[in-house]
Structures are given as C-alpha cells and as structure tokens.
Design a protein around this motif. Sequence first.
Motif: not given
Length: 494
Positions: A218-224
């Motif tokens: 879950p490293h930034f840029p925090y996307t899923a």
Amino acid sequence: MLTRKEFLRQSTALAVAGTLPGGLVAGTPAKRPNILFVIVDEWRAQAFGALGDRNAHTPALDRFRRQSVSFDNAVACLPVCSQSRASFLTGQYPLTNGVYITDVPLKPSGETLAEALVKAGYQTGYIGKWHLYGSPKGRYERRLSYIPPESRFGFQYWKALECGHDYNKSRYYEGDDPTPRYWPGYDAIAQTQDAVGYIQRASQTDQPFFLTLSLGPPHFPYTAPERYKAMYRDRPLDFRPNVPEALHGQAAEEMRGYYAAIAALDDCFATLMAGLEASGVADDTIVLFTADHGDMLWSQGLQHKHVPWDEAIRVPFMIRYPRQSRGRGRSVPAPLNSPDVMPTLLGLAGLPAPSGVQGLDYSPLIRREPMAAMPRSAYLAIPVSFADARAHGFAEYRGVRTERYTYIRSIKGPWLLYDNRKDPYQKHNLVDQPAMAEVQKACEAQLTLWLDRLGDQFLPGDAYLRRDGLGHYLEVQGGIKPVVSPWGDWRSTM
C-alpha cells in the motif's frame, strides 16, 4: 566454494525466462522446505483487523495470523525501502552492506539469501519490486531500467522492476529480455497470479523453491481497483490518537487509499494461499509475510517513514511452517529485526548462515526451542539524515526498541524515550525525566552494546558519504528543509 563470478555464470546459464531452472547441487539427500517470501511496501504492523484496526479489512491475513508465529515486536532497523530490502537479502545492517541511503546500488560482499539457497539446490524466483539496482548518479535514473543478471544476486526466474509506483500501468522485465513489459490491470493482482503459476510449476519438480513476491502497495500514492476504493469512499474512519486533529482531513484522504490497497492485497494473499494449497505442498512450505517498513500516515504529524516512531518502524512478521511450528498460531515478543530475516529462513531450512551475516537466527523460537543469546532489544538507525528525513529536519539517530521501551539518541544526545506499554501511541516523551533515569540508563547500555557489536562509531552522516564516495547523492537531494510538527514537544531535545 563458488566465487561470485562463477556462481553468477552458472546460475545465469541455468535461468531461462518463463521456465524453471535446474539446481547447482546434485544428489541432495532430502528435499528441503519450499520458501514463499511475501514483501509488501509500507504496511505498518498495526493495520490488521485482528489487531483492532477497524479500518482494516484483512480476513485472509487475520486467518493466516491464527496459523502463524507472529513476531509482534518486529522492526525495520532503517525504515526505508532499499535499506530494508538490502538487509533482507544480505543479513547485514545498512552500514555494513552499504545501502544506508535510498537508491544506492547493492554490492554484496558475501553470499545473498538467494545465492545461498541456489547453492543448496533451490530454484529461485523474484516477482515485483526490486529496488536494489540503485541509481549511481543519485537522480533515480535507473528506476525504470532493465536489471542485468549479475545484479539479481541469485534469483533465476525474474519478472521485476527496480521501482515504480504506477500500479495500474506497471512496468517489468522478464528474464534476460531488456524489452519493457506491463502487468495487466492492477499490478499486485497480476503479480500474485504469476506467483501462483510459478508455485504450480515448481511444486512438480524434485527441487525446493524459493519465491519472493514483492508487492508495491500500500505504498503511496495509495491507489487500488475501484471495487476496493468504493469500500472506503464514504466509510467513517478511526484515527490513531497521535494524529493531530488539524490533520484529520488530509489524513482521511490518504487513509482511504491506504486501506483500500490493503483490502486488495488481502484478497491477493487469499489467492496466493489458495494456489499454494492447490499445489499440494503447503505443509512443506515456509510462508513469510512482512513489510519493508511502515507508514506514519500523519501520526505525530508526519506523513511517511524514515523516522523512529512505531508506525514507521514496526512491521508485520508472520511466518508459517506446519512441519516445525508445532500447533496453532502464537505471538512471540522477541524484537526481531530486518537483518534477521536471512538467517531465520536459512535456519528453518536447516542451512547455516554464510560468513559475514550479522542478523540472528530466530528459527528456534518458531520451533518452540530455546534460543541462545537472544537480544533484549532491536537496533534502530538513520546513519545519514537524508532525503525525506532531512525534509523533516531530523539529525542522524541511533536507538533501541525493547519489548517495552523505545529509546532514541540523536547525533546531539538523548532525544526520545517512550514507555510503549503505558503510552502505545508514543505521545509522551520521557527522555531525561528523573523518574526514568534508570530506564534510560539501561536503554543507553543496550544501545552501547549494539554500537560495539556492529562497530558503529555513530559519526555525522556526511562522514559516511565522504568515506564511500556518495557525497553527490546529498547534493542532488538538496539541503535541510525543516518542518514543525503540530505536536511540537518531541522535537525539544533535537
């Protein structure tokens, strides 16, 4: 013993993209356990539903925890990506393996974890984020580059990228082909599916396998993917008490992406475990789930990592090996550290650690056996106040984390002391308080033991850069840009 040049020549000749390589050692008397090493990026130790984090949707990993030995005081010695990964592979602390600032190329002085396992007859594979090839100019110039075989340090099957954070258009290189490829969709999902395929093929051979699956979120840029983002779009969030109220709005925006990525990775882990079970070798496979470091997410008023608070340094460390763990899951309070990964995995496989390894073998604790000379603390260090750490105005530091206390000394003197049992959110700095004098003295003694053991002279950061010809990294990254924490008080002794 093979020289590094001979080792690389033989393992490169054996590796064929998309196929499983043969082993270097013939006639292994008994098949050793397989090893599945799962690394995620910036997943802090607290972020699990089973540990009371109501933001975290982690049913698969909560179930895995119930089956595993969990080292609940596991830490990242130096909580940054490259630095932890170098310690995982070398079993050495950053000032020894040379990766004490980000994007320095790893140049091992001894056998790496994968090389030691290949020599013992393992087939090896690596999928995902690498971040050890480095950028010699200090300008991140090789983050998207092809990584040649001699810089893979024993990994044969290869689908990896140095470093990238566009998880929906994620580049990688396969085998010895320098043509860039792209994972379809969200990279963690595609990488997990590729790992399942590797396990299925590897389990049909007579060789044990060592597969590392290194996932970027879950490293930034925090996307899923959208279905996971939808889970958090309107969901009320719990904030840790050490997140200043003035930052709740900013923290909430990042936390929604962070926990959406965690939910996606939990599903990936469920897929991975199902594939392992279907392969028929789950009982003969060591599975380790850990992270390179955590993420502050505005605890203490700080955004990311590089700092000695628990949200950054504490990492999940759950290891399952049905043949040796003897029963249901349990927690172990021992303060395991990043360099301990290599000797612990080798110990579980019945193999000695190569010379030069500084980490400790914690496999006896996993087998419910006594461990000789178990340390009372884990060592923490930022040798060079660099990049993002410099942006926060921090000086270099060294410290220890025991089962109860965190003690940090900056280059200027004692800085932080927390009683983590009474103050789990580390809001009350007790350094130099008369009532804590004996505790501080004991922690200082622990730190001195570590400094002596590692030969760490605790020099100013620029001394290491000059010693190693790395001054240009600091010049490229720029000067100190101090910021003021909304808490204010913990900086008073810097």
